[in-house]
Scaffold this active site. Sequence first.
Site, PDB file in Angstrom:
ATOM      1  CG  ASP A 102      41.508  45.204  39.270  1.00  0.00           C
ATOM      2  OD1 ASP A 102      41.176  44.607  38.342  1.00  0.00           O
ATOM      3  OD2 ASP A 102      42.409  45.088  39.772  1.00  0.00           O
ATOM      4  CE1 TYR A 141      42.500  43.449  42.611  1.00  0.00           C
ATOM      5  CE2 TYR A 141      42.694  42.937  45.142  1.00  0.00           C
ATOM      6  CZ  TYR A 141      43.229  43.073  43.861  1.00  0.00           C
ATOM      7  OH  TYR A 141      44.655  42.735  43.402  1.00  0.00           O
ATOM      8  CG  ASN A 176      42.193  41.114  38.287  1.00  0.00           C
ATOM      9  OD1 ASN A 176      43.244  41.376  37.578  1.00  0.00           O
ATOM     10  ND2 ASN A 176      42.352  41.050  39.552  1.00  0.00           N
TER      11      ASN A 176
END
Length: 261
Positions: A155, A116, A157
């Site tokens: 994720d 993440y 990002n």
Amino acid sequence: MLIEFIYNIKMKIISWNVNGLRSAITKESFMPFWEAEKPDILCLQETKLSSPEYRLELEGYHQYYLNAKRKGYSGTAIITKVEPISVKYGIGVEEHDNEGRVVTAEYDSFYLVCAYVPNSQRELARLAYRQHWDADFSHFLSRLASDKDVIVCGDLNVAHKEIDIKNPKTNMFNPGFSKEERQDFTTLLDSGFVDTFRYFHPEEVKYSWWSYMFQARAKNVGWRIDYFISTPNLLQHISKADILTEVLGSDHAPIVLELNC
């Protein structure tokens, strides 16, 4: 042996930013999704757990969680039918690892990294930290790849290319689409990784995250910021790399990777 499991039958890995695991399992979509998909491995991001003892009630699965020191923030997990050889929490850099962003499971033929990646925040307030993270994370992955093949999911990002975001022109200076973050992702791929979805779907427009505001999901005003990336040697064993856009329960859609021989 695990290598027989991977290369003689299909193996399904699903990654999902659930935006709060406790909240996700109370929604009507989570358990039906689990029952329908029955993944061999489930990787979760943004679990937002505080208790280190928390476990889902899933018989036959080994569960590995890394929580952030800050309560209700970040957090990652790997839930797997096949017990890994080893599990590593974090990337060995304390300032990053305090945020609970990476769990790595080692199997016979590859490492699976659930990540993440930090958001650079509004007005790119945390961009300098994000670039520091990108460099350290890339170094961590390179060390793993020097030993055996690597799959990274989660994720990440960043919407890498203009095809990966609905409105590229108006988002040039927003977190997740800055030139610095996109260049760092290019550098990571150039170091020896492949964006599996884009490899199999070079022209397809499909997103994995939508804002909760302005009916963005209903209008499909989204971003593709969730990925499976892998070392090139594994591409010959991948039969599917996709985004499960119909699955609700989070502002992110789950993504799936299937391996077989």
